[in-house]
Design a protein around this motif. Structure first.
Motif, short mmCIF file in Angstrom:
data_model
loop_
_atom_site.label_atom_id
_atom_site.label_comp_id
_atom_site.label_asym_id
_atom_site.label_seq_id
_atom_site.Cartn_x
_atom_site.Cartn_y
_atom_site.Cartn_z
N LEU A 144 0.83 -1.21 0.00
CA LEU A 144 0.00 0.00 0.00
C LEU A 144 0.86 1.26 0.00
CD1 LEU A 144 -2.86 -1.07 2.46
CD2 LEU A 144 -2.92 -0.94 -0.05
N CYS A 145 1.94 1.26 0.80
CA CYS A 145 2.86 2.41 0.79
C CYS A 145 3.54 2.54 -0.57
CB CYS A 145 3.90 2.26 1.89
SG CYS A 145 3.25 2.56 3.54
N GLY A 146 3.90 1.41 -1.16
CA GLY A 146 4.51 1.43 -2.49
C GLY A 146 3.58 2.02 -3.53
N LEU A 147 2.31 1.66 -3.45
CA LEU A 147 1.33 2.24 -4.38
C LEU A 147 1.12 3.72 -4.11
CD1 LEU A 147 -1.35 -0.61 -4.53
CD2 LEU A 147 0.14 0.18 -6.39
N ALA A 148 1.09 4.09 -2.84
CA ALA A 148 0.91 5.50 -2.48
C ALA A 148 2.09 6.35 -2.98
CB ALA A 148 0.75 5.65 -0.97
N LEU A 149 3.25 5.75 -3.03
CA LEU A 149 4.42 6.44 -3.56
C LEU A 149 4.51 6.30 -5.08
CD1 LEU A 149 7.06 7.94 -2.86
CD2 LEU A 149 8.15 5.71 -2.65
N GLY A 150 4.18 5.12 -5.58
CA GLY A 150 4.33 4.82 -7.00
C GLY A 150 3.37 5.55 -7.92
N VAL A 151 2.12 5.68 -7.52
CA VAL A 151 1.14 6.35 -8.38
C VAL A 151 1.51 7.81 -8.61
CG1 VAL A 151 -1.28 7.04 -8.60
CG2 VAL A 151 -0.72 4.70 -7.91
N PRO A 152 1.81 8.59 -7.57
CA PRO A 152 2.23 9.97 -7.85
C PRO A 152 3.54 10.04 -8.65
CG PRO A 152 1.60 9.75 -5.55
CD PRO A 152 1.62 8.36 -6.13
N ASN A 153 4.47 9.11 -8.39
CA ASN A 153 5.72 9.10 -9.16
C ASN A 153 5.44 8.80 -10.64
OD1 ASN A 153 7.92 9.85 -7.61
ND2 ASN A 153 7.97 7.88 -6.58
N TYR A 154 4.55 7.86 -10.89
CA TYR A 154 4.18 7.54 -12.27
C TYR A 154 3.56 8.77 -12.94
CZ TYR A 154 1.71 5.85 -16.32
OH TYR A 154 1.25 5.70 -17.60
N MET A 155 2.63 9.41 -12.26
CA MET A 155 1.97 10.58 -12.84
C MET A 155 2.98 11.71 -13.06
SD MET A 155 -0.92 9.42 -13.48
CE MET A 155 -1.56 10.90 -14.20
N SER A 156 3.89 11.87 -12.13
CA SER A 156 4.93 12.89 -12.27
C SER A 156 5.78 12.62 -13.51
CB SER A 156 5.79 12.91 -11.01
OG SER A 156 6.82 13.84 -11.13
N ALA A 157 6.18 11.36 -13.69
CA ALA A 157 6.98 10.98 -14.87
C ALA A 157 6.17 11.16 -16.15
CB ALA A 157 7.46 9.54 -14.73
N ARG A 158 4.90 10.82 -16.11
CA ARG A 158 4.02 10.98 -17.28
C ARG A 158 3.91 12.46 -17.64
NH1 ARG A 158 2.85 9.33 -21.51
NH2 ARG A 158 2.43 7.25 -20.76
N PHE A 159 3.65 13.31 -16.66
CA PHE A 159 3.52 14.75 -16.92
C PHE A 159 4.84 15.34 -17.41
CE2 PHE A 159 -0.03 14.70 -13.57
CZ PHE A 159 -0.99 14.41 -14.53
N LEU A 160 5.95 14.83 -16.90
CA LEU A 160 7.26 15.29 -17.36
C LEU A 160 7.43 14.99 -18.85
CD1 LEU A 160 10.05 16.51 -16.83
CD2 LEU A 160 10.80 14.24 -16.10
N LEU A 161 7.10 13.78 -19.26
CA LEU A 161 7.20 13.42 -20.68
C LEU A 161 6.31 14.32 -21.53
CD1 LEU A 161 7.29 9.51 -20.68
CD2 LEU A 161 9.15 11.08 -21.27
N TRP A 162 5.09 14.56 -21.08
CA TRP A 162 4.18 15.42 -21.83
C TRP A 162 4.73 16.84 -21.93
CZ3 TRP A 162 -0.96 13.65 -19.14
CH2 TRP A 162 -1.39 12.45 -19.71
N ALA A 163 5.24 17.35 -20.82
CA ALA A 163 5.76 18.72 -20.82
C ALA A 163 6.97 18.85 -21.75
CB ALA A 163 6.13 19.14 -19.39
N LEU A 164 7.83 17.84 -21.77
CA LEU A 164 9.02 17.91 -22.61
C LEU A 164 8.68 17.91 -24.10
CD1 LEU A 164 11.45 15.59 -20.62
CD2 LEU A 164 11.69 18.06 -20.99
N ARG A 165 7.48 17.46 -24.46
CA ARG A 165 7.04 17.52 -25.86
C ARG A 165 6.78 18.96 -26.30
NH1 ARG A 165 2.23 13.22 -27.05
NH2 ARG A 165 3.38 11.33 -26.59
N GLU A 166 6.30 19.79 -25.37
CA GLU A 166 5.80 21.11 -25.71
C GLU A 166 6.66 22.28 -25.28
OE1 GLU A 166 2.96 21.28 -27.48
OE2 GLU A 166 2.75 19.10 -27.39
N VAL A 167 7.46 22.09 -24.22
CA VAL A 167 8.16 23.20 -23.59
C VAL A 167 9.65 22.85 -23.54
CG1 VAL A 167 8.30 24.59 -21.47
CG2 VAL A 167 6.11 23.64 -22.19
#
Length: 176
Positions: A144-167
């Motif tokens: 549960l702690c791994g998921l609580a840490l992993g989901v925000p990390n995944y979303m952070s990495a996803r948003f980083l990839l998206w941002a690097l496409r445009e900015v």
């Protein structure tokens, strides 16, 4: 993505190790200062142009690292700071962020999901192997702690990839 997964796990191991030796404040600070690595890589490796204010920010951050080192500086627990470990933490976190730019530049942007799957799958497999070597069991609270840490990390990495496409990366990384 696989190399990024190795860096993700290594970053968490280094963070834990540094917290044990330096308390919480310095490792958290150096982890955040890891933004220097991808920002400098964006300028030197990927040929992006930085404004003078961004260069000033880089200089101030490097100056902060030098000031924190100090001669004979000590942590709150009275132990001499372990700057090699702190710099390793900074570099590991920074290099894992550089991997997103590497993928965005030389990989196929359409395969961003694969990059992230390999990143997190390799980190998971290596984490489980580390638990097996240390003979540590994995409990439900651990998952549960791994998921609580992993989901925000995944979303952070996803948003980083998206941002690097445009900015430009010299803007994305300090904002990130």
């Amino acid at each position: 993505g696989s190399f990024c997964g190795v860096l993700y796990l290594l970053g968490f191991v280094l963070l834990q190790w540094n917290i044990q030796r330096n308390g919480v404040v310095l490792p958290a600070t150096f982890q955040k200062l890891g933004v220097l690595v991808p920002t400098i890589a964006a300028i030197t490796v990927f040929g992006e142009t930085a404004r003078w204010t961004q260069l000033l920010g880089i200089a101030v951050a490097i100056g902060a690292i030098l000031l924190m080192q100090g001669s004979g500086a000590r942590t709150g627990e009275g132990n001499t700071k372990n700057f090699a470990g702190l710099i390793a933490l900074l570099m590991c976190g920074g290099l894992s962020d550089v991997m997103s730019k590497v993928f965005q530049t030389w990989g196929n942007a359409e395969h961003g999901n694969y990059f992230l799957v390999f990143t997190f799958l390799i980190a998971l497999v290596l984490c489980l192997a580390l638990c097996a070597v240390k003979k540590q069991s994995v409990t439900v609270p651990d998952v549960l702690c791994g998921l609580a840490l992993g989901v925000p990390n995944y979303m952070s990495a996803r948003f980083l990839l998206w941002a690097l496409r445009e900015v430009p990366a010299v803007v994305v990384y300090p904002s990130f």
